[in-house]
Scaffold this active site. Structure first.
Site, short mmCIF file in Angstrom:
data_model
loop_
_atom_site.label_atom_id
_atom_site.label_comp_id
_atom_site.label_asym_id
_atom_site.label_seq_id
_atom_site.Cartn_x
_atom_site.Cartn_y
_atom_site.Cartn_z
N ASP A 240 -13.91 3.16 7.11
CA ASP A 240 -12.84 3.87 6.42
C ASP A 240 -13.31 4.42 5.08
O ASP A 240 -12.95 5.52 4.68
CB ASP A 240 -11.62 2.98 6.20
CG ASP A 240 -10.59 3.69 5.34
OD1 ASP A 240 -10.12 4.77 5.78
OD2 ASP A 240 -10.29 3.24 4.22
N LYS B 170 -7.97 -1.16 6.43
CA LYS B 170 -8.27 -1.82 5.15
C LYS B 170 -7.39 -3.04 4.95
O LYS B 170 -7.84 -4.07 4.54
CB LYS B 170 -7.92 -0.88 3.99
CG LYS B 170 -8.93 0.12 3.61
CD LYS B 170 -8.59 0.70 2.26
CE LYS B 170 -7.49 1.73 2.30
NZ LYS B 170 -7.92 3.06 2.69
N HIS C 148 0.84 -1.19 0.00
CA HIS C 148 0.00 0.00 0.00
C HIS C 148 0.87 1.24 0.00
O HIS C 148 1.87 1.30 0.69
CB HIS C 148 -0.93 0.03 1.21
CG HIS C 148 -2.07 0.99 1.04
ND1 HIS C 148 -3.22 0.64 0.36
CD2 HIS C 148 -2.22 2.27 1.41
CE1 HIS C 148 -4.04 1.68 0.35
NE2 HIS C 148 -3.47 2.69 0.97
N ARG D 12 -12.77 12.93 4.32
CA ARG D 12 -11.46 13.58 4.47
C ARG D 12 -11.00 14.18 3.16
O ARG D 12 -10.36 15.24 3.14
CB ARG D 12 -10.42 12.57 4.98
CG ARG D 12 -10.63 12.19 6.44
CD ARG D 12 -9.79 10.97 6.83
NE ARG D 12 -8.38 11.20 6.61
CZ ARG D 12 -7.53 10.28 6.16
NH1 ARG D 12 -7.94 9.05 5.91
NH2 ARG D 12 -6.28 10.57 5.98
N SER E 274 -6.48 4.49 8.61
CA SER E 274 -7.19 4.26 7.35
C SER E 274 -6.54 3.12 6.58
O SER E 274 -7.20 2.15 6.18
CB SER E 274 -7.16 5.55 6.52
OG SER E 274 -7.43 5.30 5.17
N1 URA Z 1 -4.24 6.08 1.69
C1 URA Z 1 -5.24 5.58 2.43
O1 URA Z 1 -5.71 4.48 2.19
N2 URA Z 1 -5.71 6.31 3.45
C2 URA Z 1 -5.21 7.52 3.74
O2 URA Z 1 -5.68 8.11 4.67
C3 URA Z 1 -4.16 8.04 2.96
C4 URA Z 1 -3.69 7.29 1.94
#
Ligand code: URA
Length: 435
Positions: A161, A187, A82, A168, A183
């Site tokens: 999220d 996930k 990620h 956000r 966040s």
């Molecule tokens: N990527 C994400 O999944 N969440 C964030 O808050 C920032 C980048």
């Protein structure tokens, strides 16, 4: 306690008990806490932060707002990557097929554009027919049969999220270490992985502009992962200029394909290989980073990575012919070049400004419900360290709406800083962190 009291106390800097945070988040899920109350709370967290206990409770609340997948019945290691988000960061599009082609399964739950940054889902959806909204049953099937699957958060995976992310994005509450860490990790912990590689971006196009902040973010996410029993490695990588040359959804898909052909820009290729090597090592497909790299290089040379991308695209409902024929991707009607007004070396590119120019052009969203134009974006013809003569093109804009061009051109021209000498460049991979 009422939502008002929770917001009020966080606003004044109190540390909230885990049960209250949990109740607030659950109340949001049930519609008892309104979007405007959650937005105010997020802004309070932006200024006040979350203490370690609060962060654990918040992440757990987000994770348990939905289903937590168990992929242990699928053989082999499941490893994901990620990115904390950048401009021109199309690495997931190249990395998932590449790593899957080397025998490590990649169950990938990705996001949409956020603030000035692009999102993998928006890029994938520029491929005609590509579906990111697969069911969990389909996702499992593809992880098992294809070795990789890229989907969005379903209604059942970390749904809290999903909603917070969208809030956000439009309330200027993104660049906040506890909010980003919870966040991402909620996930990632929901998707059933054994291990995770994080690409923590640093620089003008990242949410963390300073290396010290990026290091704290990386460490925060590693700590959350460890707490939940996952192995996590993080690379801090440079985002002082957009990655590669393409910014914009379909343009980035095309560049990702080029990387898998062995013809991509060196920076995207390098970041992809560095992250891929970590994934192969964590997944047990290679003993060392060097051995992993040779495997990755071979998958590009032999064409198995490209073939894997075609397989992913077609199994997710997309037109896989785009992989061999980029002309099948959406194209913008207009091209317009931004030219250098003075001569010199490119010293800096304000990448956040480039990303925001992309949003203004239609490559990202200005409101939660905005539609994206997959065809529009930029090709960066000059990058940091390159020399430009007066009148030479710096950026080619791909647009569909002529009326937007003057504003976009002004933004891009202002994002480029030229000077008399070539700047010193820092390495692309700045640091590696693990538990
Ligand atoms: N990527 C994400 O999944 N969440 C964030 O808050 C920032 C980048």
């Amino acid at each position: 306690v009422t939502p008002y009291e929770v917001i009020h106390r966080k606003r004044d800097g109190a540390e909230l008990p885990a049960a209250e945070l949990r109740a607030f988040l659950e109340g949001y899920g049930r519609g008892e806490v309104a979007d405007y109350q959650m937005s105010a709370f997020l802004m309070a967290v932006f200024f006040r932060g979350l203490a370690q206990e609060e962060l654990g409770a918040w992440t757990r609340g987000m994770l348990e707002s939905g289903e937590v997948l168990d992929l242990s019945d699928i053989p082999g290691a499941k490893v994901d990557k990620h990115s904390t988000g950048g401009v021109g960061d199309k690495v997931s599009l190249c990395l998932a097929p590449l790593v899957a082609a080397c025998g490590v399964r990649v169950p990938m739950i990705s996001g949409r554009g956020l603030g000035h940054t692009g999102g993998t889902l928006d890029k994938l959806e520029s491929i005609p027919g590509f579906r990111v909204d697969l069911s969990i049953a389909e996702y499992r099937k593809l992880v098992r049969e294809v070795g990789a699957c890229l989907i969005g958060q379903t209604a059942t995976l970390a749904p809290a999220d999903k909603r917070l992310y969208a809030l956000r994005d439009v309330t200027a509450t993104i660049e906040c270490i506890p909010l980003i860490a919870s966040s991402i990790m909620s996930k990632k912990l929901a998707e059933g992985i054994d291990a995770l590689v994080l690409d923590v971006k640093v620089g003008s196009g990242a949410f963390m502009k300073r290396e010290a902040d990026a290091r704290i973010l990386a460490q925060t996410m590693i700590d959350i992962g460890t707490h939940f029993g996952r192995r996590v490695t993080a690379l801090l990588t440079d985002m002082d200029q957009p990655l590669g040359r393409a910014v914009g959804n379909a343009l980035e898909v095309e560049e990702a394909v080029a990387v898998l052909r062995g013809e991509g820009p060196t920076d995207v290729t390098e970041v992809t290989f560095a992250l891929g090597a970590e994934m192969l090592v964590l997944g047990g497909a290679a003993g060392t980073a060097e051995a992993a790299r040779s495997k990755l290089e071979e998958a590009v040379r032999a064409g198995t990575a490209l073939a894997k991308l075609e397989e992913i695209v077609s199994r997710q409902g997309g037109d896989a012919r785009v992989v061999r024929d980029g002309a099948r991707l959406p194209r913008a009607r207009l091209q317009h070049e931004v030219r250098a007004r003075s001569a010199g070396f490119i010293c800096a590119i304000d990448s956040e400004a480039v990303g925001l120019a992309g949003v203004a052009l239609g490559a990202g969203r200005q409101r939660v419900d905005s539609a994206i134009d997959p065809a529009v974006g930029f090709e960066l013809l000059k990058k940091i360290g390159d020399k430009a003569m007066v009148g030479e093109p710096l950026v080619r804009i791909h647009a569909n709406d002529e009326a937007r061009l003057p504003d976009i051109e002004r933004r891009l021209a202002a994002a480029y800083a030229l000077g008399p000498t070539a700047p010193r460049r820092r390495p692309l991979v700045l640091e590696r962190l693990s538990e």
